[in-house]
Design an enzyme around this catalytic site. Sequence first.
Site, mmCIF file in Angstrom:
data_model
loop_
_atom_site.group_PDB
_atom_site.id
_atom_site.type_symbol
_atom_site.label_atom_id
_atom_site.label_comp_id
_atom_site.label_asym_id
_atom_site.label_seq_id
_atom_site.Cartn_x
_atom_site.Cartn_y
_atom_site.Cartn_z
ATOM 1 N N HIS A 37 0.836 -1.203 0.000
ATOM 2 C CA HIS A 37 0.000 0.000 0.000
ATOM 3 C C HIS A 37 0.872 1.255 0.000
ATOM 4 C CE1 HIS A 37 -2.724 -3.108 1.616
ATOM 5 N NE2 HIS A 37 -3.604 -2.481 0.852
ATOM 6 N N HIS A 44 -5.350 -5.344 -6.258
ATOM 7 C CA HIS A 44 -5.188 -6.613 -5.556
ATOM 8 C C HIS A 44 -6.522 -7.083 -4.981
ATOM 9 C CE1 HIS A 44 -4.484 -3.450 -2.534
ATOM 10 N NE2 HIS A 44 -4.959 -4.298 -1.647
ATOM 11 N N CYS A 79 -12.235 -6.203 7.479
ATOM 12 C CA CYS A 79 -11.859 -6.412 6.087
ATOM 13 C C CYS A 79 -10.438 -6.942 6.057
ATOM 14 C CB CYS A 79 -11.991 -5.123 5.276
ATOM 15 S SG CYS A 79 -11.135 -3.708 5.963
ATOM 16 N N HIS A 81 -7.372 -9.354 3.367
ATOM 17 C CA HIS A 81 -6.889 -9.902 2.109
ATOM 18 C C HIS A 81 -6.761 -11.418 2.232
ATOM 19 C CE1 HIS A 81 -5.234 -5.802 2.591
ATOM 20 N NE2 HIS A 81 -5.556 -5.686 1.316
ATOM 21 N N GLU A 99 -8.824 -10.108 14.250
ATOM 22 C CA GLU A 99 -9.197 -8.717 14.531
ATOM 23 C C GLU A 99 -10.200 -8.586 15.663
ATOM 24 O OE1 GLU A 99 -10.239 -6.343 11.132
ATOM 25 O OE2 GLU A 99 -8.759 -7.362 9.865
ATOM 26 N N TYR A 116 -13.190 -0.909 -5.769
ATOM 27 C CA TYR A 116 -13.033 0.515 -5.495
ATOM 28 C C TYR A 116 -11.571 0.918 -5.496
ATOM 29 C CZ TYR A 116 -11.256 -0.195 -0.784
ATOM 30 O OH TYR A 116 -10.464 -0.547 0.282
ATOM 31 N N GLU A 128 -8.678 -2.083 -4.897
ATOM 32 C CA GLU A 128 -9.050 -3.466 -4.625
ATOM 33 C C GLU A 128 -10.261 -3.941 -5.413
ATOM 34 O OE1 GLU A 128 -7.631 -3.614 0.049
ATOM 35 O OE2 GLU A 128 -9.760 -3.317 -0.387
ATOM 36 N N TRP A 173 -14.852 2.780 1.395
ATOM 37 C CA TRP A 173 -15.406 1.513 0.942
ATOM 38 C C TRP A 173 -16.729 1.220 1.651
ATOM 39 C CZ3 TRP A 173 -10.702 2.031 3.402
ATOM 40 C CH2 TRP A 173 -10.580 1.498 4.688
#
Length: 193
Positions: A37, A44, A79, A81, A99, A116, A128, A173
């Site tokens: 990032h 990605h 959120c 990956h 998390e 977005y 992403e 997002w």
Amino acid sequence: MVRPPPSTPTNSDPQDHVILLDEDGTARGLAPRATVHTATTPLHLAFSCHLMRADGKVLLTRRALSKRTWPGVWTNSFCGHPRQGESMEQALARHAGHELGIGIHSISEALPDFRYRAVDASGVVENEICPVFVAETDEEPRPHPAEVAELRWVHPQELHALVELSPWTLSPWAVAQLPALHGLLRPSSGGSS
């Protein structure tokens, strides 16, 4: 209840990477998550999840102040990956556990084609293809302080009102996703807490 396996690597592990994508969504390689990032973040694969509990409330989280992008911003439940070779369900379970310290169930893909690009105040870009999921939990979150600064369970109608009245208070997002989720986040019947 979906939980990550005990041997799941942590987010500081060398296996922590993102899957790079071509414009058509075809995987084209991997990059370390810790350094991908930047002001020129390549496209990605990611995901977003909106978490509900039995009373119909949705979990809203505030990103930790130490986060590299959008620190301290309120957003969807979690959120992240997915990793190479990992299903989205496995990635969702891993992130919910890491998390928020919880297991999840009743996972459904709500917005499979969500995509977005956004730039935060520091100039770091998110870029992403990010399928959006809705899931449920029967547990009370125990957030990881490096990931989540605060959290709040809210009625879906309150969340939609927030997007309409004060979109600047939420991640870009979340603002883009929530109108499309209007019918999928069922209204709760209980009172505020």
